[in-house]
Design a protein around this motif. Structure first.
Motif, mmCIF file in Angstrom:
data_model
loop_
_atom_site.group_PDB
_atom_site.id
_atom_site.type_symbol
_atom_site.label_atom_id
_atom_site.label_comp_id
_atom_site.label_asym_id
_atom_site.label_seq_id
_atom_site.Cartn_x
_atom_site.Cartn_y
_atom_site.Cartn_z
ATOM 1 N N PRO A 23 56.110 31.140 31.612
ATOM 2 C CA PRO A 23 58.189 30.959 32.553
ATOM 3 C C PRO A 23 58.707 31.423 32.471
ATOM 4 O O PRO A 23 59.574 32.180 33.546
ATOM 5 C CB PRO A 23 57.632 30.006 32.228
ATOM 6 C CG PRO A 23 56.480 28.470 31.953
ATOM 7 C CD PRO A 23 55.788 29.740 31.244
ATOM 8 N N LEU A 24 59.155 31.608 31.097
ATOM 9 C CA LEU A 24 60.614 32.627 30.960
ATOM 10 C C LEU A 24 60.589 34.007 31.621
ATOM 11 O O LEU A 24 61.678 34.457 31.530
ATOM 12 C CB LEU A 24 60.819 32.706 29.581
ATOM 13 C CG LEU A 24 62.042 33.402 29.523
ATOM 14 C CD1 LEU A 24 63.217 32.622 29.688
ATOM 15 C CD2 LEU A 24 62.394 33.300 27.104
ATOM 16 N N LYS A 83 54.844 19.291 23.763
ATOM 17 C CA LYS A 83 55.303 18.583 24.931
ATOM 18 C C LYS A 83 56.359 18.723 25.661
ATOM 19 O O LYS A 83 57.198 18.761 25.035
ATOM 20 C CB LYS A 83 55.484 17.047 24.328
ATOM 21 C CG LYS A 83 56.954 16.878 23.543
ATOM 22 C CD LYS A 83 56.826 15.421 23.597
ATOM 23 C CE LYS A 83 58.498 15.054 23.398
ATOM 24 N NZ LYS A 83 58.527 15.495 21.907
ATOM 25 N N GLN A 84 56.633 18.757 26.730
ATOM 26 C CA GLN A 84 57.336 19.150 27.706
ATOM 27 C C GLN A 84 58.172 20.523 28.220
ATOM 28 O O GLN A 84 58.825 20.826 28.877
ATOM 29 C CB GLN A 84 58.906 18.480 28.207
ATOM 30 C CG GLN A 84 58.392 16.792 28.479
ATOM 31 C CD GLN A 84 59.393 15.933 28.009
ATOM 32 O OE1 GLN A 84 60.331 16.005 28.295
ATOM 33 N NE2 GLN A 84 59.178 14.763 26.775
ATOM 34 N N ASN A 85 56.913 21.108 27.391
ATOM 35 C CA ASN A 85 57.069 22.953 27.363
ATOM 36 C C ASN A 85 56.798 23.393 28.968
ATOM 37 O O ASN A 85 55.812 23.244 29.269
ATOM 38 C CB ASN A 85 56.332 23.962 26.578
ATOM 39 C CG ASN A 85 57.150 23.618 25.526
ATOM 40 O OD1 ASN A 85 58.167 23.516 25.153
ATOM 41 N ND2 ASN A 85 55.965 24.372 24.150
ATOM 42 N N VAL A 86 57.646 24.446 29.540
ATOM 43 C CA VAL A 86 56.833 24.516 31.317
ATOM 44 C C VAL A 86 56.151 25.456 31.414
ATOM 45 O O VAL A 86 56.005 25.760 30.684
ATOM 46 C CB VAL A 86 58.468 25.002 31.676
ATOM 47 C CG1 VAL A 86 58.093 25.198 33.019
ATOM 48 C CG2 VAL A 86 59.767 24.707 31.580
ATOM 49 N N CYS A 331 61.737 39.055 22.640
ATOM 50 C CA CYS A 331 61.123 37.805 22.104
ATOM 51 C C CYS A 331 61.734 36.637 22.604
ATOM 52 O O CYS A 331 63.409 36.661 23.466
ATOM 53 C CB CYS A 331 61.075 37.499 20.209
ATOM 54 S SG CYS A 331 60.075 38.529 19.801
ATOM 55 N N GLY A 332 61.984 35.269 22.817
ATOM 56 C CA GLY A 332 62.226 34.331 23.915
ATOM 57 C C GLY A 332 62.338 33.399 23.154
ATOM 58 O O GLY A 332 60.423 33.174 22.897
ATOM 59 N N ILE A 333 62.779 32.102 23.494
ATOM 60 C CA ILE A 333 62.319 30.953 23.231
ATOM 61 C C ILE A 333 62.125 30.310 24.484
ATOM 62 O O ILE A 333 62.706 30.295 25.466
ATOM 63 C CB ILE A 333 64.215 29.895 22.760
ATOM 64 C CG1 ILE A 333 64.242 30.743 21.550
ATOM 65 C CG2 ILE A 333 63.565 28.739 22.630
ATOM 66 C CD1 ILE A 333 65.967 30.020 20.651
ATOM 67 N N GLY A 334 61.179 29.593 25.037
ATOM 68 C CA GLY A 334 60.228 29.727 25.730
ATOM 69 C C GLY A 334 61.481 28.232 26.523
ATOM 70 O O GLY A 334 61.980 27.630 26.009
ATOM 71 N N LEU A 335 61.004 28.389 27.955
ATOM 72 C CA LEU A 335 60.957 26.882 29.148
ATOM 73 C C LEU A 335 60.779 25.777 28.437
ATOM 74 O O LEU A 335 60.189 25.601 27.935
ATOM 75 C CB LEU A 335 61.191 27.088 30.415
ATOM 76 C CG LEU A 335 62.018 28.602 30.761
ATOM 77 C CD1 LEU A 335 61.578 28.453 32.350
ATOM 78 C CD2 LEU A 335 63.541 27.883 30.448
ATOM 79 N N HIS A 336 61.855 24.401 28.162
ATOM 80 C CA HIS A 336 61.399 23.344 27.922
ATOM 81 C C HIS A 336 62.425 22.763 27.990
ATOM 82 O O HIS A 336 63.491 23.293 28.066
ATOM 83 C CB HIS A 336 61.066 23.989 25.981
ATOM 84 C CG HIS A 336 62.086 23.892 25.065
ATOM 85 N ND1 HIS A 336 62.258 25.269 24.937
ATOM 86 C CD2 HIS A 336 62.892 22.713 24.329
ATOM 87 C CE1 HIS A 336 64.029 24.896 23.908
ATOM 88 N NE2 HIS A 336 63.495 23.921 23.564
ATOM 89 N N TRP A 353 69.928 36.286 27.474
ATOM 90 C CA TRP A 353 69.647 35.598 28.542
ATOM 91 C C TRP A 353 69.332 34.027 28.399
ATOM 92 O O TRP A 353 68.083 33.497 28.175
ATOM 93 C CB TRP A 353 69.038 35.882 29.592
ATOM 94 C CG TRP A 353 68.664 37.465 29.973
ATOM 95 C CD1 TRP A 353 69.323 38.791 29.839
ATOM 96 C CD2 TRP A 353 70.206 37.514 30.619
ATOM 97 N NE1 TRP A 353 69.509 39.535 30.479
ATOM 98 C CE2 TRP A 353 70.425 39.480 31.769
ATOM 99 C CE3 TRP A 353 71.042 37.429 32.080
ATOM 100 C CZ2 TRP A 353 70.641 39.481 32.238
ATOM 101 C CZ3 TRP A 353 71.963 37.432 32.513
ATOM 102 C CH2 TRP A 353 71.984 39.190 32.904
ATOM 103 N N MET A 354 70.700 33.154 28.776
ATOM 104 C CA MET A 354 70.228 31.927 28.284
ATOM 105 C C MET A 354 69.961 31.554 29.810
ATOM 106 O O MET A 354 70.729 31.240 30.726
ATOM 107 C CB MET A 354 71.787 31.366 27.860
ATOM 108 C CG MET A 354 71.963 30.127 27.483
ATOM 109 S SD MET A 354 70.612 29.677 25.607
ATOM 110 C CE MET A 354 70.456 27.655 25.886
#
Length: 407
Positions: A23-24, A83-86, A331-336, A353-354
């Motif tokens: 999703p990110l 839990k609650q990761n998109v 790399c990225g920290i996923g949407l959550h 990108w935030m």
């Protein structure tokens, strides 16, 4: 869960496949593919700020042994990072971008608004047929101007688009390239200083000593600390169908060297020697008492700073951890989301990108994702319940200091 959204159960022992259709990555592809009205060199890229309303979300459920606890209000186990990761999302019809436009020796704000073309939009359904080659949109900037403008169909983006520049002259055509001139000819690009207000030097350091920046140029389209809300009503060209109000709000809390509440110099700081230059970024002290920026509203299902439920208000930022992070290239920290706690991302080196967004509807805007570049020396703060993620688009590592709480 908000009505219509989904909680996606993950089988015990299984792990979601985050490497496929992430999703990110999907969201940032939308950002990357956004076609502004003029050439790329006509925009200050670090200033670009995107608002992408969404109409549906799916969140992953917890891992074992809590696999079947799919209601976020009951997910009180703080150390489950699944839990609650998109898992998935669907964007709405409207999109918005703001930032600095560059036209020769002129710099000024712009507001880009677009609407989905084709038969699957809400306006097309209300109209009962083709929307033709242009729409009308009523644009009301909170605390600023209001006007109805045309939004022609833009074949390059496949969307109905209007882009309003705060340029006050009659020679804008000479200040852009071939793409900008074509957009002017189509009516996509318009000079509208009544809507896109604000001078580039309004927040120059030299004139701000001791001032409350919230009260400086409050109608500025690119105010560094005040949220900007824009209420839109999209209409068919024949005025037989209308969708709205759609409220887009640029309100991601980003603070740093050029985005602060107050700046000044203190002599002999705390009995010391010489001078200290300070920048108040977020504060509960002095004139900023009661601003609420560091506090949070607690729903009955939220855990407070002491692990108790019951709702109410918490006027401070509770900190459960302080971490240093290094994010590799690409790399990225996923949407959550964290149901309960606030969190701060402070960029130490590099830029990324935030993304911060809404899980549920609010009384201030249609729920959305906001995307903007987080630069070194700047922080982004999110409140409990906010969706969030961070991507490193560069070819080198970036480093972060993060603090707050998570669940």
């Amino acid at each position: 869960m908000p009505q219509g959204d989904a909680a996606q159960r993950v089988e015990p022992g299984a792990v979601p496949n985050y490497s496929s259709d992430n999703p990110l990555e999907r969201l940032l592809t939308v950002v990357q593919d956004t076609r502004l009205a003029a050439e790329l060199e006509c925009y200050a890229t670090p200033s670009l700020h995107y608002v992408l309303p969404h109409e549906w979300l799916a969140l992953y459920g917890p891992s074992s042994p809590n696999t079947d606890v799919l209601d976020p209000a009951a997910q009180d186990f703080k150390t489950d990072f699944q839990k609650q990761n998109v898992a998935d999302f669907r964007l709405g019809d409207t999109r918005a971008v703001r930032g600095w436009a560059l036209g020769g020796d002129w710099t000024g704000p712009f507001l880009h608004l677009s609407y989905r073309a084709g038969p699957d939009s809400a306006l097309a359904a209300a109209h009962g047929g083709s929307l033709g080659d242009r729409l009308l949109v009523d644009v009301a900037v909170e605390g600023g101007g209001r006007a109805e403008v045309e939004a022609p169909y833009d074949p390059d983006s496949g969307r109905y688009v209007t882009e309003l520049w705060g340029y006050g002259g009659d020679d804008l055509e000479s200040r852009v390239g071939a793409r900008g001139r074509q957009s002017l000819k189509l009516g996509v690009l318009q000079a509208r200083p009544d809507i896109a207000r604000g001078a580039p030097d309004a927040f120059s350091r030299a004139g701000l000593d001791g001032r409350d920046v919230r009260e400086v140029a409050p109608d500025h389209l690119l105010h560094p600390v005040r949220p900007l809300r824009v209420v839109l009503r999209w209409r068919s060209a024949d005025r037989s169908a209308e969708i709205g109000p759609v409220t887009v709000a640029f309100q991601m809390v980003v603070r740093g060297w050029d985005a602060f509440l107050e700046v000044g110099r203190s002599a002999n700081p705390h009995g010391g020697i010489g001078f200290l230059e300070y920048r108040n970024l977020l504060s509960n002290y002095f004139r900023f008492t009661g601003s609420g920026e560091l506090g949070r509203r607690l729903e009955p299902y939220n855990l407070d700073a002491f692990g108790r439920k019951g709702g109410g208000e918490e006027p401070f930022l509770a900190v459960d951890y302080m971490d240093l992070h290094v994010l590799d290239a690409g790399c990225g920290i996923g949407l959550h989301r964290h149901r309960d706690n606030s969190e701060v991302f402070l960029m130490l080196d590099g830029e990324g990108w935030m993304v911060i967004g809404d899980w549920a509807e609010s009384d201030v805007r249609d729920r959305c994702f906001e995307v903007r570049l987080l630069r070194a020396g700047h922080l982004a703060m999110l409140k409990g319940g906010n969706l969030h993620g961070l991507a490193n688009p560069s070819d080198h590592q970036i480093s972060l200091f993060m603090f707050g709480g998570y669940d």
